[in-house]
Motif scaffolding. Sequence first.
Motif, PDB file in Angstrom:
ATOM      1  N   ARG A 183      -4.590  36.468  97.116  1.00  0.00           N
ATOM      2  CA  ARG A 183      -3.873  35.342  97.469  1.00  0.00           C
ATOM      3  C   ARG A 183      -4.658  34.248  97.697  1.00  0.00           C
ATOM      4  NH1 ARG A 183      -2.116  35.395 103.531  1.00  0.00           N
ATOM      5  NH2 ARG A 183      -4.150  34.869 103.462  1.00  0.00           N
ATOM      6  N   THR A 199      -4.117  31.175  95.043  1.00  0.00           N
ATOM      7  CA  THR A 199      -3.701  29.948  95.652  1.00  0.00           C
ATOM      8  C   THR A 199      -4.176  28.635  95.440  1.00  0.00           C
ATOM      9  OG1 THR A 199      -2.647  31.255  97.306  1.00  0.00           O
ATOM     10  CG2 THR A 199      -2.562  28.913  97.987  1.00  0.00           C
ATOM     11  N   TRP A 233      -0.389  35.259  88.706  1.00  0.00           N
ATOM     12  CA  TRP A 233       0.386  35.105  90.170  1.00  0.00           C
ATOM     13  C   TRP A 233       1.490  36.078  90.153  1.00  0.00           C
ATOM     14  CZ3 TRP A 233      -0.540  32.853  94.887  1.00  0.00           C
ATOM     15  CH2 TRP A 233       0.453  32.778  95.676  1.00  0.00           C
ATOM     16  N   SER A 261       2.409  39.149  92.805  1.00  0.00           N
ATOM     17  CA  SER A 261       3.592  39.383  93.194  1.00  0.00           C
ATOM     18  C   SER A 261       4.077  40.318  93.191  1.00  0.00           C
ATOM     19  CB  SER A 261       4.263  37.831  93.222  1.00  0.00           C
ATOM     20  OG  SER A 261       3.905  36.810  93.267  1.00  0.00           O
ATOM     21  N   GLU A 272       5.089  33.445 102.839  1.00  0.00           N
ATOM     22  CA  GLU A 272       3.949  32.256 102.946  1.00  0.00           C
ATOM     23  C   GLU A 272       3.448  31.872 101.497  1.00  0.00           C
ATOM     24  OE1 GLU A 272       0.787  33.313 105.275  1.00  0.00           O
ATOM     25  OE2 GLU A 272       1.865  33.235 107.240  1.00  0.00           O
ATOM     26  N   MET A 273       3.489  32.841 100.600  1.00  0.00           N
ATOM     27  CA  MET A 273       3.317  32.696  99.262  1.00  0.00           C
ATOM     28  C   MET A 273       4.094  31.955  98.341  1.00  0.00           C
ATOM     29  SD  MET A 273       1.487  36.537  98.221  1.00  0.00           S
ATOM     30  CE  MET A 273       2.262  36.337  96.603  1.00  0.00           C
ATOM     31  N   GLU A 274       5.550  32.264  98.704  1.00  0.00           N
ATOM     32  CA  GLU A 274       6.439  31.638  98.111  1.00  0.00           C
ATOM     33  C   GLU A 274       6.382  30.059  98.598  1.00  0.00           C
ATOM     34  OE1 GLU A 274      10.019  33.626  98.817  1.00  0.00           O
ATOM     35  OE2 GLU A 274       9.546  35.468  97.466  1.00  0.00           O
ATOM     36  N   LYS A 281       3.829  28.403  99.513  1.00  0.00           N
ATOM     37  CA  LYS A 281       2.668  27.582  99.416  1.00  0.00           C
ATOM     38  C   LYS A 281       2.573  27.321  97.713  1.00  0.00           C
ATOM     39  CE  LYS A 281      -0.381  29.127 103.143  1.00  0.00           C
ATOM     40  NZ  LYS A 281      -1.762  29.737 103.521  1.00  0.00           N
TER      41      LYS A 281
END
Length: 237
Positions: A55, A59, A79, A83, A163-165, A167
């Motif tokens: 991540r 990111t 990515w 995911s 949080e990934m979605e 950012k």
Amino acid sequence: MIKEECKALLDALSRVTACYRHMVLTIGGTSDSQNLREELKKTRQKAQELAVANRNKLTTVLKDKTVSKEDKAEFERLWVIFSTCLEILEIDMRRALELGHEFPLNVPKKHLIQTGMSGGTSGVAARAMSVQNMKYEAERNIDVVDLKDLENEINQVGEMMYEMEMKVNVPQWTVEAKQDPGAELKSTISVGASSIGMISVEENKSFCDISKVLAGIIFSAVLIIAIVLAVCVVKLS
């Protein structure tokens, strides 16, 4: 360099996630044991460490405005794969939690499932942890104590995905694959088909050769008979 590091981390995460799924499927079976529960704990924690590293790397790269269009497309593809691995890990962690509640090890009246499979999972766990031999240090009641930790870690993975979605917004349907779906399977089938085709051609060729030989023999026999009859007719006349 960064691309290779991301690919290496993703490859490691995929391998550990696959090993974890393999071990989760043995919970409650004849291979279930104290060691398996400890292997599950160490493997999922290893997967989470790799997930955090993946991540952070991806990111940072995807937020970099100086990355070329081609490189960005490749990082977006990585990515999406990352995911997917994380989603699979969360699903298997939830499955491990449910099976852990259903099949505690130290309850005499709770029988394990007789699946017919036998053997330990230490080899799978060792591959996941990249070690030669596993070391077991957990307490005897790990099958009960670890369930609370597992529940907390499931929530942490869910928060990480959220949080990934937030950012990095990379919709999966916008990422183009490098090859068509099932391309590897199709290539295998085509190779097999070509092999079969070559075999059939060779068989047809050999069959044709045999037919030519038989035709030659029959023609020669007819010719000899015709000559003999002609000689007989001449002598009789």
